[in-house]
Design an enzyme around this catalytic site. Sequence first.
Site, PDB file in Angstrom:
ATOM      1  N   ARG A   1     -23.522 -72.053  13.188  1.00 36.11           N
ATOM      2  CA  ARG A   1     -23.167 -71.511  14.493  1.00 36.11           C
ATOM      3  C   ARG A   1     -22.135 -70.388  14.438  1.00 36.11           C
ATOM      4  NH1 ARG A   1     -25.143 -76.078  15.208  1.00 36.11           N
ATOM      5  NH2 ARG A   1     -23.923 -76.554  13.378  1.00 36.11           N
ATOM      6  N   THR A   2     -21.040 -70.642  13.759  1.00 32.17           N
ATOM      7  CA  THR A   2     -19.943 -69.672  13.835  1.00 32.17           C
ATOM      8  C   THR A   2     -20.374 -68.334  13.248  1.00 32.17           C
ATOM      9  OG1 THR A   2     -18.388 -71.486  13.705  1.00 32.17           O
ATOM     10  CG2 THR A   2     -17.504 -69.297  13.264  1.00 32.17           C
TER      11      THR A   2
ATOM     12  N   LYS B   1     -15.840 -65.361  -9.510  1.00 30.66           N
ATOM     13  CA  LYS B   1     -15.227 -64.797 -10.718  1.00 30.66           C
ATOM     14  C   LYS B   1     -13.725 -65.015 -10.720  1.00 30.66           C
ATOM     15  CE  LYS B   1     -18.487 -60.942 -10.686  1.00 30.66           C
ATOM     16  NZ  LYS B   1     -18.540 -59.493 -10.415  1.00 30.66           N
TER      17      LYS B   1
ATOM     18  N   ARG C   1     -14.007 -67.765   7.120  1.00 28.44           N
ATOM     19  CA  ARG C   1     -14.037 -69.236   7.111  1.00 28.44           C
ATOM     20  C   ARG C   1     -13.697 -69.664   5.692  1.00 28.44           C
ATOM     21  NH1 ARG C   1     -18.322 -73.443   9.533  1.00 28.44           N
ATOM     22  NH2 ARG C   1     -17.126 -72.855  11.372  1.00 28.44           N
TER      23      ARG C   1
ATOM     24  N   HIS D   1      -9.701 -73.802  14.570  1.00 32.01           N
ATOM     25  CA  HIS D   1     -10.962 -73.078  14.771  1.00 32.01           C
ATOM     26  C   HIS D   1     -10.898 -72.476  16.181  1.00 32.01           C
ATOM     27  CE1 HIS D   1     -15.012 -71.884  14.602  1.00 32.01           C
ATOM     28  NE2 HIS D   1     -15.589 -72.986  14.163  1.00 32.01           N
TER      29      HIS D   1
HETATM   30  C1  NCD Z   1     -17.286 -77.066  13.400  1.00 32.22           C
HETATM   31  C2  NCD Z   1     -16.436 -76.609  12.226  1.00 32.22           C
HETATM   32  O1  NCD Z   1     -16.929 -75.912  11.337  1.00 32.22           O
HETATM   33  O2  NCD Z   1     -15.274 -76.939  12.247  1.00 32.22           O
HETATM   34  N1  NCD Z   1     -18.517 -76.414  13.472  1.00 32.22           N
HETATM   35  C3  NCD Z   1     -18.599 -75.293  14.231  1.00 32.22           C
HETATM   36  O3  NCD Z   1     -18.076 -74.273  13.883  1.00 32.22           O
HETATM   37  N2  NCD Z   1     -19.206 -75.388  15.401  1.00 32.22           N
HETATM   38  C4  NCD Z   1     -17.399 -78.526  13.525  1.00 32.22           C
HETATM   39  C5  NCD Z   1     -17.783 -79.331  12.320  1.00 32.22           C
HETATM   40  O4  NCD Z   1     -18.108 -78.804  11.275  1.00 32.22           O
HETATM   41  O5  NCD Z   1     -17.745 -80.537  12.470  1.00 32.22           O
END
Ligand code: NCD
Length: 483
Positions: A67-68, A96, A117, A145
Amino acid sequence: MVKTSAFTRHITSINDLSKREIELIFEIAQSYLKDQGDPTIHYRVGRSKRIASDYILASLFYEPSTRTRLSFESAMVRLGGAIITSADPATSSAAKGESLADSVRVVGNYADILIIRHPKDGAARLAAEYAPVPVINGGDGSHEHPTQTLCDMFTLKRKNKTLKNLKVAISGDLKGSRTIHSFVYALARFGAIIEPMPAKGMELPPHVDRRLKEEYHCKMIPGGETGDGAEAIDALYVTPDEPHQPSLFSGQEVDYGLIIQKKVDAVYVTRFQKERWTDKEQPYPRIDAKFLKEPKYSDASVMHPLPRVGELDASVDSDFRAVYFQQAAYGVPIRMALISLLLGLQKNNSLARFKGGFREPEHLVYDQPLNVGLRCINKNCIAHDTMEAQYVRNKFYLIKSNTDRSYRLRCFYCESDIDRFVVAHKKNRWFAEDTTLLRKATEQTIKDYVAFSTGEDAIETGFHSKRNDAVSPFSKKENLESV
Ligand code: NCD
């Protein structure tokens, strides 16, 4: 083109955005849904425009994502911009041994905005320190997040018009879920009531709990109600300093009874963050049709940041209360709004830019090299990543408690707190257990203080206890003052 000037703007925590800015993001997301929405699905962006055609977004993902990453990329494409992606650390230079600090300095010259991320808490903050362009935190370890929270709050806002006094139950892994940490800060700041329903042993981290109380002025209403074993409702967080409904609050006074009786407006379900726990098999609450039959959930929206892995039954999907696919769809308009504001693509609106990318900190910053004094206590903090050792420092905000006169250190990167430490003075060579001595520190003199975990550590480094310090009249005076 975006100038790589010292003035930029990074979003590594939901608290990097003011309430007004969050509302502005919602307004712009709403306008994208209106202008570019799918006429048949009210929460879906269905058309593109070309306001970002001069810009490139890079996603640097060191952890799995659907999703993100894809909604950020979709958002950029819907704005007419281009994207470049590194979605697999195994195929990037991280494999590396390249540091994050180097990667963002490189990719920051290939793109105009970076989405990061990373599995380590505080990684986005480190990236922001080095990147020449805006950095957005797409999830860093179990820290935060923030853009998921924007989607969550937007979902609540669209459904309920106002966020004030909404009662939101949060269920599951409240310790390991970064989405929860950003979410509870935002809920508290907008005056919502938070009802934690943690899985056993997965309560909110103590520093998050304390921050809700001390910095966002949440009051606790003790629970007493328990669920069916797996989850226990231990308390409610309410923020009575906001102008609330007179029915729940009279002036600053909270009507506890009414708040406890109030029906739940949303249940926010989270998955067990297996990757952040050593014990991979633990009892975990499951939200299903039976759970939602309780009268207090009769109008509750069911939310989930997704992915779900069994904690939210698929039978709920057809329930009128299920909003989690909408919540995920809002990733596009919300991230379109954020990107366009950060890149200055909106005619009359933009997010303020700051020197160094962040608003001036409210607290003094303690800053020592990595080999001097104590280190962050969170082992998953980016400050402990050996690959970043040359780029991180022992950097903490100096936070004054508002319940006593003591000080604590909040890690600059992962924001976990250290309460107990000794304070040493570099020039005078003493150390003391009394953190109130730090009240004398100023922006100029904070560099003269070093914190150690214990007195033994300070002695080993050549400091002596201030209690035995009869030599310096200056220290004597300080001793007296601090009693
Ligand atoms: C979440 C995350 O990555 O923190 N996912 C997301 O971005 N919607 C939730 C999760 O992984 O549980």
